[in-house]
Write an enzyme that holds these catalytic residues in place. Structure first.
Site, PDB file in Angstrom:
ATOM      1  N   TYR A 334       3.305  -1.257   6.449  1.00 33.69           N
ATOM      2  CA  TYR A 334       4.164  -0.335   5.707  1.00 33.69           C
ATOM      3  C   TYR A 334       4.322  -0.862   4.274  1.00 33.69           C
ATOM      4  O   TYR A 334       4.809  -1.964   4.063  1.00 33.69           O
ATOM      5  CB  TYR A 334       5.515  -0.239   6.413  1.00 33.69           C
ATOM      6  CG  TYR A 334       6.445   0.883   5.968  1.00 33.69           C
ATOM      7  CD1 TYR A 334       6.261   1.576   4.789  1.00 33.69           C
ATOM      8  CD2 TYR A 334       7.530   1.244   6.762  1.00 33.69           C
ATOM      9  CE1 TYR A 334       7.115   2.590   4.405  1.00 33.69           C
ATOM     10  CE2 TYR A 334       8.400   2.265   6.388  1.00 33.69           C
ATOM     11  CZ  TYR A 334       8.190   2.935   5.213  1.00 33.69           C
ATOM     12  OH  TYR A 334       9.046   3.939   4.835  1.00 33.69           O
ATOM     13  N   CYS A 335       3.899  -0.058   3.289  1.00 35.11           N
ATOM     14  CA  CYS A 335       4.089  -0.376   1.867  1.00 35.11           C
ATOM     15  C   CYS A 335       3.475  -1.740   1.541  1.00 35.11           C
ATOM     16  O   CYS A 335       2.280  -1.939   1.728  1.00 35.11           O
ATOM     17  CB  CYS A 335       5.563  -0.300   1.510  1.00 35.11           C
ATOM     18  SG  CYS A 335       5.910  -0.386  -0.266  1.00 35.11           S
ATOM     19  N   LEU A 336       4.273  -2.710   1.092  1.00 36.40           N
ATOM     20  CA  LEU A 336       3.752  -4.035   0.790  1.00 36.40           C
ATOM     21  C   LEU A 336       3.141  -4.683   2.032  1.00 36.40           C
ATOM     22  O   LEU A 336       2.155  -5.423   1.944  1.00 36.40           O
ATOM     23  CB  LEU A 336       4.869  -4.917   0.219  1.00 36.40           C
ATOM     24  CG  LEU A 336       4.553  -6.387  -0.049  1.00 36.40           C
ATOM     25  CD1 LEU A 336       3.326  -6.541  -0.927  1.00 36.40           C
ATOM     26  CD2 LEU A 336       5.748  -7.071  -0.688  1.00 36.40           C
TER      27      LEU A 336
END
Length: 600
Positions: A334-336
């Site tokens: 998720y994301c980073l």
């Protein structure tokens, strides 16, 4: 005619003089203490006159603007004509009772002007339209300047909008009808409560304003949020690994590893049972393992991106293989966490590690050429200042990162709370999502510097061999496993057109799905809620616009689509796996664990 009626004497509540005096004396003493402490801290840390490097961008914009005076004059004349029309319309409303069309209408979705008085009262309607005309004028001037470098133009546009948002009449007591009404009803008690709220927030932030967005006492991690049952089965200094308890008669043989971002905490995926992705995944038969990252302090200052791979992803894979006796897992980033997953997959492709069978990326950038408005905060001057701060502390303070993200949606995440907390004097509403949003995390100095410079500033991840993980060059084109990219149409952190561009760099089959809404709501969208549609397209053409033009819109959540995709690769089942039952991986503590409870 709808001119405001003068308040009747019995409509106005008068404040108690003695109580008011005591409150003012207390406020004065607290204010003086805050100012003194803040000045001492600024003297010790060194005060940057322009920490966001805004001045040089506006100087360049002004120079370009003055080189074309006719364009500026034309814009000013247009503003003057609109103002004259507004004056005439207002006079016709007041003296003749006409209802002319507005010179400029506000967006009906703009909550700042939701109070009926902004439309019904001639004075407030004039104030509103006057502001909107000025805002349009400023925006037109700064966005139509020729010859600016793209990064400079982006910065000027962003901070001009911050200025425009700050000057909204809704943000001031004397020009906000709702605040004036509240002040009359309470005899000014709302303003006294608001001033007390402001001081409380300044005290909590040790002189820096940390606006309270929700009732932080209404939530407790592990009691009414992050309540999915499970156990911490492994931990090291960077993370705890949570294994969630099964809820089905059989489970899928291939376990699932989730890598959340460490900019925020993992429980955005497990807020409440009704919107918990963790609960839903378990109900679909997955053995879910969640990484819960540590909230780092100065002792972890030297931890780098390599360490997050070694002690995060690879350590989790080692533990899961021993616990489940399965050689392969499905992984979600998720994301980073997705950027880390992509980097790790590039490393694993070169080293011959095949333990990840499929990868899913939630709102993940792997090509940072157009990183959206976050790019405003990435230039050499700002990076140098961030690194100097981190060198003194060993980490980036979580609240500083939170402020950056809040500025991307300033009206919703800053100014609405200024009005509610400080002008109306109300306590913020209990809201689990905003509790999570305020539960910020720190970033280790070495890791964060690597991430900002190599990803955002230099955009090296998408270049073959651009970055190295443990001395091994990363080439995303060598990642041949099936990948699922979930992006969100209104994402202000990871623009979907950029995530799409990054998805095309992978060497295996890629399924790209676009959800409605933003960075959080588009991801955390359970099927039972019946909200937010999504778009699918089996092809992956070069242009994201072409992809969207040929995409099919599907009602409701994307979660079932992902479930069909992942089980199509391997649907073998085995008896359920209870956490903490394998030698060497006994339960250390109940989920959600202790790492997530550490607050910055």
């Amino acid at each position: 005619m709808n001119a405001p009626m003068p308040p009747q004497e019995n409509d106005i509540k008068l404040p108690d003089a003695q109580a008011l005096g005591r409150s003012m004396a207390d406020i004065a003493a607290r204010s003086q203490k805050l100012v003194n402490e803040w000045m001492k801290r600024q003297a010790a840390e060194g005060m940057a006159l322009d920490p966001l490097n805004v001045g040089s961008a506006f100087l360049e914009m002004t120079a370009k603007l003055l080189s074309n005076p006719s364009q500026l004059m034309e814009a000013q004349m247009g503003l003057w004509r609109d103002y004259m029309t507004l004056w005439q319309n207002t006079a016709r409303r007041i003296w003749v009772g006409e209802e002319p069309d507005p010179v400029i209408a506000h967006d009906p979705r703009d909550k700042r002007f939701a109070d009926p008085a902004w439309r019904q009262n001639e004075v407030f309607d004039f104030i509103k339209q006057s502001y909107l005309l000025s805002a349009r004028y400023i925006n037109d001037v700064v966005t139509q300047v020729d010859g600016l470098e793209p990064k400079t133009a982006q910065k000027v546009d962003f901070y001009a909008r911050q200025f425009i948002n700050a000057l909204s009449p809704s943000n001031f007591a004397l020009t906000n009808p709702e605040v004036l009404r509240k002040t009359r009803e309470t005899g000014g008690e709302n303003l006294m409560r608001g001033l007390n709220n402001l001081l409380n927030d300044l005290e909590q932030g040790r002189g820096n304003l940390r606006i309270r967005m929700t009732d932080t006492e209404a939530f407790k991690i592990g009691e009414n949020i992050a309540v999915s049952p499970g156990q911490v089965v492994f931990q090291n200094e960077l993370m705890q690994l949570i294994q969630y308890s099964p809820s089905t008669e059989n489970v899928l043989a291939r376990p699932l590893l989730i890598l959340p971002p460490w900019i925020n905490k993992f429980y955005i995926l497990d807020l409440r049972p009704k919107n918990s992705l963790v609960r839903w995944l378990v109900s679909q038969g997955h053995t879910v393992f969640m990484v819960s990252w540590v909230n780092p302090d100065e002792t972890l200052a030297d931890k780098n991106f390599d360490d997050y791979m070694q002690d995060g992803v690879l350590a989790a894979l080692d533990a899961i293989e021993k616990i489940t006796r399965q050689p392969k897992v499905n992984a979600i980033g998720y994301c980073l966490g997705g950027t880390l997953l992509a980097s790790t997959l590039g490393y694993m492709a070169t080293t011959g590690d095949e333990r990840i069978a499929s990868a899913t990326f939630f709102v993940t950038l792997t090509d940072f050429a157009d990183a959206g408005e976050l790019g405003v905060f990435i230039d050499e001057e700002q990076l140098t200042q961030i690194e100097e701060k981190m060198a003194k502390r060993g980490y980036l303070e979580g609240a500083e990162m939170a402020t950056t993200f809040n500025m991307l949606r300033a009206n919703d995440l800053i100014w609405s709370f200024v009005v509610n907390n400080y002008l109306l004097g109300q306590e913020p509403f209990p809201f689990d999502l905003l509790y999570w949003n305020s539960d910020s995390t720190r970033m280790p100095a070495a890791m964060h510097s690597f991430y900002l410079r190599n990803m955002y500033q230099k955009n090296l991840l998408c270049q073959p061999g651009g970055i190295s993980m443990k001395g091994v060059g990363v080439d995303l084109s060598q990642v041949k496993i099936p990948c699922y990219f979930l992006s969100c149409r209104e994402d202000h952190i990871a623009p979907w057109t950029s995530t799409y561009k990054g998805a095309r760099n992978f060497g295996g089959p890629v399924r790209f799905v676009l959800a409605a809404s933003g960075h959080i709501a588009g991801v955390v969208n359970p099927p039972e809620g019946g909200k937010y549609n999504h778009f699918i397209n089996e092809a992956l053409p070069e242009s994201p616009d072409e992809w969207f033009k040929e995409a099919t819109e599907i009602a409701g959540s994307w979660w079932p689509d992902w479930q069909r995709w992942v089980t199509a690769q391997n649907a073998e089942t085995v008896p359920p796996r209870e956490p903490g039952k394998v030698r060497g991986f006994k339960a250390l503590e109940a989920a959600p664990g202790s790492y997530v409870a550490v607050r910055s």
